[in-house]
Design a protein around this motif. Structure first.
Motif, PDB file in Angstrom:
ATOM      1  N   PHE A 165       0.864  -1.182   0.000  1.00 58.99           N
ATOM      2  CA  PHE A 165       0.000   0.000   0.000  1.00 58.99           C
ATOM      3  C   PHE A 165       0.900   1.232   0.000  1.00 58.99           C
ATOM      4  O   PHE A 165       1.911   1.258   0.704  1.00 58.99           O
ATOM      5  CB  PHE A 165      -0.869   0.040   1.264  1.00 58.99           C
ATOM      6  N   GLU A 166       0.491   2.225  -0.813  1.00 59.80           N
ATOM      7  CA  GLU A 166       1.218   3.494  -0.733  1.00 59.80           C
ATOM      8  C   GLU A 166       0.544   4.364   0.316  1.00 59.80           C
ATOM      9  O   GLU A 166      -0.692   4.517   0.303  1.00 59.80           O
ATOM     10  CB  GLU A 166       1.229   4.229  -2.090  1.00 59.80           C
ATOM     11  N   ALA A 167       1.335   4.895   1.235  1.00 55.58           N
ATOM     12  CA  ALA A 167       0.792   5.778   2.279  1.00 55.58           C
ATOM     13  C   ALA A 167       0.693   7.185   1.720  1.00 55.58           C
ATOM     14  O   ALA A 167       1.683   7.744   1.256  1.00 55.58           O
ATOM     15  CB  ALA A 167       1.717   5.749   3.493  1.00 55.58           C
ATOM     16  N   ILE A 217       6.337   4.637   1.321  1.00 56.84           N
ATOM     17  CA  ILE A 217       6.246   5.935   2.011  1.00 56.84           C
ATOM     18  C   ILE A 217       6.912   7.019   1.168  1.00 56.84           C
ATOM     19  O   ILE A 217       8.041   6.847   0.701  1.00 56.84           O
ATOM     20  CB  ILE A 217       6.922   5.841   3.403  1.00 56.84           C
ATOM     21  N   ASN A 218       6.192   8.130   0.978  1.00 56.68           N
ATOM     22  CA  ASN A 218       6.724   9.237   0.160  1.00 56.68           C
ATOM     23  C   ASN A 218       7.629  10.142   0.988  1.00 56.68           C
ATOM     24  O   ASN A 218       7.279  10.529   2.103  1.00 56.68           O
ATOM     25  CB  ASN A 218       5.569  10.088  -0.371  1.00 56.68           C
ATOM     26  N   LEU A 219       8.760  10.491   0.438  1.00 61.89           N
ATOM     27  CA  LEU A 219       9.646  11.453   1.094  1.00 61.89           C
ATOM     28  C   LEU A 219       9.860  12.653   0.174  1.00 61.89           C
ATOM     29  O   LEU A 219       9.813  12.524  -1.047  1.00 61.89           O
ATOM     30  CB  LEU A 219      11.001  10.815   1.420  1.00 61.89           C
ATOM     31  N   PHE A 261      10.881   3.399   0.388  1.00 56.95           N
ATOM     32  CA  PHE A 261      10.860   4.859   0.448  1.00 56.95           C
ATOM     33  C   PHE A 261      10.834   5.408  -0.972  1.00 56.95           C
ATOM     34  O   PHE A 261      11.699   5.072  -1.778  1.00 56.95           O
ATOM     35  CB  PHE A 261      12.087   5.390   1.206  1.00 56.95           C
ATOM     36  N   GLU A 262       9.819   6.236  -1.263  1.00 54.85           N
ATOM     37  CA  GLU A 262       9.694   6.808  -2.604  1.00 54.85           C
ATOM     38  C   GLU A 262      10.254   8.226  -2.618  1.00 54.85           C
ATOM     39  O   GLU A 262       9.869   9.045  -1.796  1.00 54.85           O
ATOM     40  CB  GLU A 262       8.206   6.882  -3.012  1.00 54.85           C
ATOM     41  N   ILE A 263      11.153   8.473  -3.541  1.00 50.13           N
ATOM     42  CA  ILE A 263      11.573   9.875  -3.723  1.00 50.13           C
ATOM     43  C   ILE A 263      11.391  10.242  -5.193  1.00 50.13           C
ATOM     44  O   ILE A 263      11.460   9.386  -6.069  1.00 50.13           O
ATOM     45  CB  ILE A 263      13.034  10.138  -3.296  1.00 50.13           C
ATOM     46  N   LEU A 315      11.993   5.231  -7.243  1.00 48.68           N
ATOM     47  CA  LEU A 315      12.021   6.553  -7.875  1.00 48.68           C
ATOM     48  C   LEU A 315      10.608   6.855  -8.372  1.00 48.68           C
ATOM     49  O   LEU A 315      10.086   6.158  -9.237  1.00 48.68           O
ATOM     50  CB  LEU A 315      13.024   6.556  -9.025  1.00 48.68           C
ATOM     51  N   ASP A 316      10.004   7.891  -7.767  1.00 45.99           N
ATOM     52  CA  ASP A 316       8.599   8.217  -8.019  1.00 45.99           C
ATOM     53  C   ASP A 316       8.466   9.136  -9.239  1.00 45.99           C
ATOM     54  O   ASP A 316       9.407   9.841  -9.591  1.00 45.99           O
ATOM     55  CB  ASP A 316       8.052   8.927  -6.774  1.00 45.99           C
ATOM     56  N   ASP A 317       7.285   9.149  -9.811  1.00 51.05           N
ATOM     57  CA  ASP A 317       6.955  10.061 -10.920  1.00 51.05           C
ATOM     58  C   ASP A 317       7.995   9.983 -12.030  1.00 51.05           C
ATOM     59  O   ASP A 317       8.384  10.997 -12.613  1.00 51.05           O
ATOM     60  CB  ASP A 317       6.869  11.520 -10.429  1.00 51.05           C
ATOM     61  N   LEU A 370      11.064   1.587 -10.006  1.00 47.07           N
ATOM     62  CA  LEU A 370      10.672   2.842 -10.651  1.00 47.07           C
ATOM     63  C   LEU A 370       9.159   2.911 -10.649  1.00 47.07           C
ATOM     64  O   LEU A 370       8.488   1.892 -10.796  1.00 47.07           O
ATOM     65  CB  LEU A 370      11.138   2.881 -12.109  1.00 47.07           C
ATOM     66  N   LYS A 371       8.623   4.119 -10.480  1.00 44.72           N
ATOM     67  CA  LYS A 371       7.170   4.270 -10.603  1.00 44.72           C
ATOM     68  C   LYS A 371       6.896   5.160 -11.807  1.00 44.72           C
ATOM     69  O   LYS A 371       7.262   6.340 -11.821  1.00 44.72           O
ATOM     70  CB  LYS A 371       6.582   4.881  -9.329  1.00 44.72           C
ATOM     71  N   ILE A 372       6.286   4.563 -12.837  1.00 41.98           N
ATOM     72  CA  ILE A 372       6.017   5.311 -14.070  1.00 41.98           C
ATOM     73  C   ILE A 372       4.853   6.264 -13.829  1.00 41.98           C
ATOM     74  O   ILE A 372       3.784   5.847 -13.357  1.00 41.98           O
ATOM     75  CB  ILE A 372       5.699   4.348 -15.231  1.00 41.98           C
ATOM     76  N   VAL A 376       3.283   0.828 -12.400  1.00 40.65           N
ATOM     77  CA  VAL A 376       2.653   1.841 -13.250  1.00 40.65           C
ATOM     78  C   VAL A 376       1.528   2.483 -12.446  1.00 40.65           C
ATOM     79  O   VAL A 376       0.666   1.793 -11.910  1.00 40.65           O
ATOM     80  CB  VAL A 376       2.097   1.217 -14.543  1.00 40.65           C
ATOM     81  N   GLU A 377       1.568   3.816 -12.378  1.00 41.12           N
ATOM     82  CA  GLU A 377       0.595   4.544 -11.559  1.00 41.12           C
ATOM     83  C   GLU A 377      -0.558   5.058 -12.399  1.00 41.12           C
ATOM     84  O   GLU A 377      -0.431   5.209 -13.618  1.00 41.12           O
ATOM     85  CB  GLU A 377       1.263   5.775 -10.931  1.00 41.12           C
ATOM     86  N   GLY A 378      -1.670   5.374 -11.728  1.00 42.49           N
ATOM     87  CA  GLY A 378      -2.786   6.071 -12.370  1.00 42.49           C
ATOM     88  C   GLY A 378      -3.562   5.228 -13.370  1.00 42.49           C
ATOM     89  O   GLY A 378      -4.060   5.753 -14.375  1.00 42.49           O
TER      90      GLY A 378
HETATM   91 CA    CA Z   1       4.389   8.397  -4.487  1.00 43.75          CA
END
Ligand code: CA
Ligand code: C2E
Ligand code: CA
Length: 667
Positions: free
Chosen positions: A424-426, A479-481, A511-513, A541-543, A562-564, A598-600
């Motif tokens: 789960f993404e917080a 967790i987003n940082l 940890f997502e940055i 690596l986010d976004d 990686l998060k696309i 893959v997001e969204g």
């Molecule tokens: Ca994120």
């Protein structure tokens, strides 16, 4: 130089040193009134002692004519004094003084000696005393003007010494000798003093030149030769003051290069420097007259457009500037392409002070960067309203009780191949008693700007991990940082300490940055990620794909995932380039042997397309919106039920998550 030549120079005014002329004129100005006072008072005293014995034409007429002459001189001094002093004016004053010294000195001398035949011994002694003492006073007052002092000495003292020397009176002869010696000593002292004075002025001129050079260097950017940040702000102050006085407008701008960092990273600093020099050259050559450009630092430049243009005209000017910057840069070994985004703020409409104008131009730049990269954005009322809103949020945030008002929603990340939630993404949520629910896009941004994000992150990490304690042991949390959270090892250590105290195994945490955080300070980002690795956590690596994407970042950072970014997914089913980009990014992850989320993902079509491209980890509204911590258990239970049902019916796993978990209202 011959003796005569030397003497001639002593009697000449040094025209070749304008600073000396001005200094002489200024120093002498202060002494002029005193000198005439002494000369005249002494003359009247001498006339008084001869009132009874000498003819009235001499005792009255003489001082009267001399007073008149002195008054004329004083007047002309006074007039010149009131005008600004420059070398020409100083030369005029001083030449006049030298001439007057000769004429007036001779006149006084002739007048006083003309009284000699009429007096007795006392009165004659008074004449000798008057001449000697007055001329000494004059030499003192004329000290800064050597020629005048020497001329007075010559025209008054020489005849006097001769006159009294040959008077046949022993007392007067002795006086003549005394005066001659005193005069000689005074001339020596005068010459020394004058030389020192001239040296002092020359030293001051030299010092001023050095300080001017220093000042110039201190205001210059050494790389591009453009004015630097300090000079820029001084110029904005000056331009604004002038525009205010003249009742007209101007524009302050900030320019930031897009795509400079990748060039710098890929081809090295030397190439990056060349590029900046070329940008500086183009800005200087940009033939819009009213443009003043400075380098503020890095790839940021400051602009002043000193003209009352309309909004359309200034936008047009910004566009032309952007076009100029977009032209390819031919550098040794590589042809680079960068663009410039520009934020502009109008004076007086957009602000009153240099700081305000700059801040708002910077805000407009931020907008350009977000929405219209490579173009110019003019600060307007909409931005003004945004800023007010942001400042409202910032203030409410400062007053907020973070522990009570912040909470977390969790959004599942699914392994679509296996049909189950793997993490789960917080995601932060803020219910402000003042403002109601504030979207994270808004308050996280505000907190990042104010620096409060570090405290907020601490609270969020604690809350997220205390929820995770109740989850199945194999369920991970993401967790987003923010940039600030990883900007120093102290803040990184604080986060690590919270993890240690949480009773959640670090290997369950990602940890997502964002890429922006990485670009900000690559080395620090790498050190932070390494510290999380050392703890046993993983990193993502986010976004990915929307920032200054650089393969180097991905290659050189200790990343597990990686998060696309969602923006590539939204049009993947009808926009070929998006599809290609996603395909390439998936390929990249496979090559690097790291996971890819893959997001969204919002529609079946998107999910099927992504599946066909080889994606398996997905996150999006199609599966579930972010949900409160209390809903996580039900979600997981529901997933198990669906799975069992699917196995029983041997159906292909194609869960209808939406129906089971009313999706509305959770996000
Ligand atoms: Ca994120
Ligand atoms: P993000 O890290 O990229 O988080 C994903 C965002 O996409 C979340 O927005 C999520 O609700 C949204 N989302 C998920 N699925 C879909 C979908 O199918 N379609 C669309 N359109 N959106 C979807 P949210 O919760 O509003 O958060 C926005 C951003 O705020 C996050 O983007 C992240 O950058 C930041 N943020 C949220 N929570 C935190 C936090 O605890 N710390 C930090 N530093 N940043 C956070
Ligand atoms: Ca993201």
């Amino acid at each position: 130089m011959t003796i005569i030549g030397k003497i001639a120079t002593m009697f000449a005014i040094r025209k070749e040193q304008p600073e000396l002329l001005i200094a002489q004129a200024k120093a002498f100005s202060r002494q002029v009134p005193m000198m005439y006072l002494v000369v005249l008072v002494n003359a009247f005293a001498l006339a008084y002692t001869h009132l009874e014995s000498a003819p009235k034409a001499l005792t009255f007429g003489g001082p009267l004519v001399l007073t008149l002459a002195c008054a004329v001189r004083m007047l002309s001094w006074w007039r010149l004094r009131e005008q600004a002093m420059d070398a020409d004016r100083a030369l005029k004053m001083l030449s006049g003084t030298v001439r007057a010294a000769g004429v007036l000195g001779a006149a006084f001398m002739a007048w006083s000696l003309s009284l000699y035949p009429y007096g007795d011994a006392y009165q004659q002694a008074h004449i000798a005393f008057y001449m000697a003492i007055t001329v000494i006073a004059c030499i003192f007052c004329l000290m800064h003007l050597r020629p005048a002092a020497l001329i007075v000495t010559a025209v008054v003292l020489a005849p006097m010494v001769l006159f009294f020397g040959f008077s046949g009176q022993t007392v007067f002869q002795a006086i003549a000798v005394n005066v001659a010696i005193v005069a000689a000593v005074m001339i020596v002292i005068l010459l020394i003093h004058y030389r020192e004075f001239a040296d002092l002025v020359a030293a001051r001129v030299e010092a001023q030149k050095l300080s001017d050079d220093n000042d110039r260097l201190a205001n210059l950017d050494s790389l591009t030769g453009l004015p630097n940040r300090r000079r820029f702000f001084r110029e904005v102050d000056l331009h604004v003051a002038r525009a205010r006085e003249e009742g007209r407008g101007l524009f302050v701008g900030v320019l930031d290069l897009d795509g400079f960092k990748p060039v710098n990273d890929a081809f090295g600093h030397a190439t990056g420097d060349r590029l900046l020099i070329e940008v500086g050259r183009r800005l200087e050559a940009f033939d819009a007259r009213p443009l003043f450009a400075a380098r503020l630092g890095g790839d940021e430049f400051g602009l002043i457009i000193d003209a009352s243009l309309t909004a359309d005209e200034v936008r047009q000017l910004g566009r032309s500037l952007c076009d100029v910057l977009r032209q390819p840069y031919r550098l040794p070994g590589v042809t680079a392409q960068v663009a410039g985004s520009i934020g502009l703020c109008p004076f007086p409409a957009g602000g009153d002070t240099a700081e305000q104008l700059f801040e708002r131009a910077d805000y407009a730049l931020y907008h350009a960067k977000q929405n219209l990269k490579g173009s110019a954005v003019l600060f307007d009322e909409r931005h003004e309203a945004d800023i007010r809103e942001i400042s409202r949020v910032e203030q409410a945030l400062r007053r907020a009780d973070l522990v009570r008002e912040m909470h977390i929603h969790f959004q599942p990340i699914l392994d679509t191949a296996g049909g189950r939630t793997v993490a789960f993404e917080a995601l932060a949520r803020w219910s402000s008693p003042e403002l109601g629910d504030v979207p994270p896009g808004v308050f996280i941004n505000a907190a990042e700007r104010s620096g409060q994000i570090v405290q907020i992150t601490r609270v969020l990490v604690q809350k997220a991990l205390s929820a995770v304690r109740n989850w199945p042991m194999d369920m991970r949390v993401s967790i987003n940082l923010s940039v600030r959270d990883i900007a120093s090892m102290e803040t990184v250590e604080e986060i690590i300490e919270i993890v240690r105290q949480s009773q959640v195994a670090p290997h369950r945490i990602d940890f997502e940055i964002t890429e922006t955080a990485v670009v900000n300070d690559f080395d620090q980002a790498r050190a932070a990620l390494a510290a999380f690795h050392a703890l046993g956590a993983r990193t993502a690596l986010d976004d990915f794909g929307i920032g200054h994407s650089s393969l180097n970042h991905v290659r050189l950072l200790p990343l597990d995932k990686l998060k696309i970014d969602a923006s590539f997914v939204s049009d993947i089913d009808h926009h070929r380039p998006s599809e290609d980009i996603v395909k390439t990014m998936l390929e990249l992850c496979r090559n690097l042997r790291i996971d890819c989320v893959v997001e969204g993902v919002e529609t079946d079509v998107q999910r099927d397309k992504l599946t066909s491209l080889g994606a398996s980890y997905m996150q999006g509204y199609l599966f579930a919106r972010p949900m409160p911590a209390s809903a996580v258990a039900d979600w997981l239970a529901g997933e198990s039920r669906r799975k069992i049902r699917a196995q029983r019916t041997k159906a292909v796993v194609r869960p209808a998550w939406d129906e089971e978990f009313g999706l509305q209202g959770l996000g």
